[in-house]
Enzyme design. Structure first.
Site, PDB file in Angstrom:
ATOM      1  N   ASP A 185      41.432  33.289  28.279  1.00 57.61           N
ATOM      2  CA  ASP A 185      40.556  33.601  29.401  1.00 57.61           C
ATOM      3  C   ASP A 185      39.094  33.567  28.915  1.00 57.61           C
ATOM      4  O   ASP A 185      38.691  32.615  28.237  1.00 57.61           O
ATOM      5  CB  ASP A 185      40.927  34.951  30.023  1.00 57.61           C
ATOM      6  CG  ASP A 185      40.312  35.170  31.385  1.00 57.61           C
ATOM      7  OD1 ASP A 185      40.884  34.679  32.381  1.00 57.61           O
ATOM      8  OD2 ASP A 185      39.241  35.802  31.473  1.00 57.61           O
ATOM      9  N   TYR A 319      30.450  35.802  34.275  1.00 55.82           N
ATOM     10  CA  TYR A 319      30.734  34.554  34.987  1.00 55.82           C
ATOM     11  C   TYR A 319      29.446  33.903  35.483  1.00 55.82           C
ATOM     12  O   TYR A 319      29.316  32.677  35.506  1.00 55.82           O
ATOM     13  CB  TYR A 319      31.675  34.825  36.168  1.00 55.82           C
ATOM     14  CG  TYR A 319      33.109  35.031  35.749  1.00 55.82           C
ATOM     15  CD1 TYR A 319      34.052  34.012  35.911  1.00 55.82           C
ATOM     16  CD2 TYR A 319      33.529  36.224  35.184  1.00 55.82           C
ATOM     17  CE1 TYR A 319      35.371  34.192  35.520  1.00 55.82           C
ATOM     18  CE2 TYR A 319      34.843  36.415  34.796  1.00 55.82           C
ATOM     19  CZ  TYR A 319      35.751  35.398  34.962  1.00 55.82           C
ATOM     20  OH  TYR A 319      37.060  35.573  34.565  1.00 55.82           O
ATOM     21  N   HIS A 376      49.358  33.858  31.871  1.00 54.52           N
ATOM     22  CA  HIS A 376      47.941  33.875  31.537  1.00 54.52           C
ATOM     23  C   HIS A 376      47.587  35.033  30.599  1.00 54.52           C
ATOM     24  O   HIS A 376      46.782  34.874  29.692  1.00 54.52           O
ATOM     25  CB  HIS A 376      47.122  33.978  32.826  1.00 54.52           C
ATOM     26  CG  HIS A 376      45.644  33.943  32.597  1.00 54.52           C
ATOM     27  ND1 HIS A 376      44.971  32.774  32.288  1.00 54.52           N
ATOM     28  CD2 HIS A 376      44.703  34.929  32.610  1.00 54.52           C
ATOM     29  CE1 HIS A 376      43.693  33.042  32.133  1.00 54.52           C
ATOM     30  NE2 HIS A 376      43.506  34.344  32.310  1.00 54.52           N
TER      31      HIS A 376
END
Length: 398
Positions: A185, A319, A376
């Site tokens: 991630d 982000y 994930h």
């Protein structure tokens, strides 16, 4: 939270102290939540389902042990050190095997060091888990700036490249002259950047998500059935699974007000990460059937950590930094990775990457494997299997 007092570049011990008032406030806010009506579909296509959130909220207030986080983390050696103006929190567990290989592992979003805790035993003490002393690691688990107990950046520029440089400084500060790095991630972006920066002492990296696939989509092979399925999964992610990435990479402050004000809003936002992990987590709450280590307690530990540290907005800002850095670098080939790369393709990943895809990004790939389970949050969901992969990926570098 408390630390010892020391000078700027020193490493200080750290422990957690959660006030009863914080827990009381959290309980009140959960109880006061205004819930929407039930979704009009039978799946997650409108978002996190009402039954899942209702059971999570019930469990959180009625059954969850709020002392768990403090107990779990304070049982581990935790430290704080200031790097590039930001206080960095990290767990540092040295193996009893003196020849152990130092390893720095980076968590992701919506994860934290919580998602890596069950790997500490297998990686630092392999002989207790069916391994050999030759498989041992000295383990460093930092919290990304703006996440968990690390400080919030107060200036712009904390993208993956800057975090990667901070991690190299951290390892040098700990006295490690030879080490390896792992990430998934957000941690995969950081670890990829470390591989391209190739700081002195970094021997190799291991990843479990192919972050570059998004930008390179049109250049990735689509001949085999597996490759076409990967393209389909990537397309689905970019069209139907991209809401959180889009919001956090453009307006992290806006969603931040909800994430700091509503514990249930925070939980729903975190659970909506990807389809595979969402359904696994939902089953843990609604059906009482956890997948691997994705138990109700472990999930609530992670959400509670975000709530108590008030890091919903600061974590989301990474982000935004990523989006700005990606836009600035558009059209420019990144520097090549200058160390050996290992890659594990877990089947439940958002877009599982075939070996051919990984070799486009990392020519001369040193290790590749495809386990039969795991998603994930591989380290969190399947810590034993994940630890086996990390051992295998770095075995040739010892």
């Amino acid at each position: 939270m408390s630390t010892t007092v020391d000078t700027a570049t020193d490493i200080r011990t750290f422990s957690i102290d959660i006030a009863d008032e914080q827990i009381d406030d959290l309980r009140r806010r959960i109880a006061a939540t205004r819930l929407p009506s039930k979704e009009l579909v039978d799946d997650r296509s409108q978002g996190v389902q009402l039954a899942t959130i209702q059971e999570l909220a019930r469990y959180w207030t009625e059954d969850y042990d709020f002392g768990r986080i403090e107990g779990r983390l304070n049982a581990l050696p935790q430290f704080i050190t200031k790097i590039d103006g930001v206080e960095i929190h990290f767990i540092h567990v040295r193996s009893q095997h003196e020849d152990a290989l130092p390893l720095i592992m980076t968590h992701g979003w919506p994860g934290s060091v919580i998602e890596l805790l069950e790997t500490i035993g297998p990686l630092t003490d392999p002989t207790a888990y069916g391994g050999t002393p030759d498989d041992a690691f000295h383990l460093v688990l930092p919290s990304i700036p703006g996440y968990g107990f690390s400080g919030e950046p107060t200036e712009l520029g904390w993208d993956a490249d800057r975090i990667a440089r901070a991690w190299a400084e951290l390892m040098e500060r700990l006295g490690y002259t030879r080490y390896v790095a792992q990430g998934g991630d957000v941690g995969a972006y950081v670890t990829d950047a470390m591989g391209r920066q190739a700081p002195e002492g970094l021997l190799g990296i291991h990843l479990n998500v192919l972050t570059a696939a998004v930008a390179l989509k049109d250049q990735l092979p689509a001949q085999s059935e597996q490759e076409r399925a990967a393209h389909d999964a990537l397309t689905t992610f970019l069209t139907d699974g991209f809401a959180i990435v889009l919001e956090q990479s453009t307006r992290p402050q806006t969603i931040g007000y909800s994430l700091l004000d509503s514990p249930v809003g925070l939980a729903a936002w975190m659970l909506d990460h990807d389809t595979d992990s969402y359904y696994k987590i939902s089953r843990a709450f609604v059906d009482g059937e956890p997948t691997g280590n994705l138990t109700r307690d472990n999930i609530v530990d992670n959400i509670t950590l975000y709530w108590l540290t008030g890091t919903g907005a600061s974590a989301a800002r990474w982000y935004w930094e990523f989006g700005r850095a990606a836009a600035a670098a558009a059209g420019q080939a990144p520097p090549p990775v200058a160390v050996p790369v290992g890659y594990t393709n877990f089947p439940g990943e958002v877009f599982p990457a075939p070996r051919s895809w990984v070799e486009v990004v990392f020519p001369g790939l040193a290790y590749f494997n495809e386990p039969d389970r795991g998603g994930h949050f591989a380290a969190w969901e399947e810590p034993g299997l994940f630890s086996d992969e990390v051992r295998a990926a770095f075995r040739s570098l010892r």
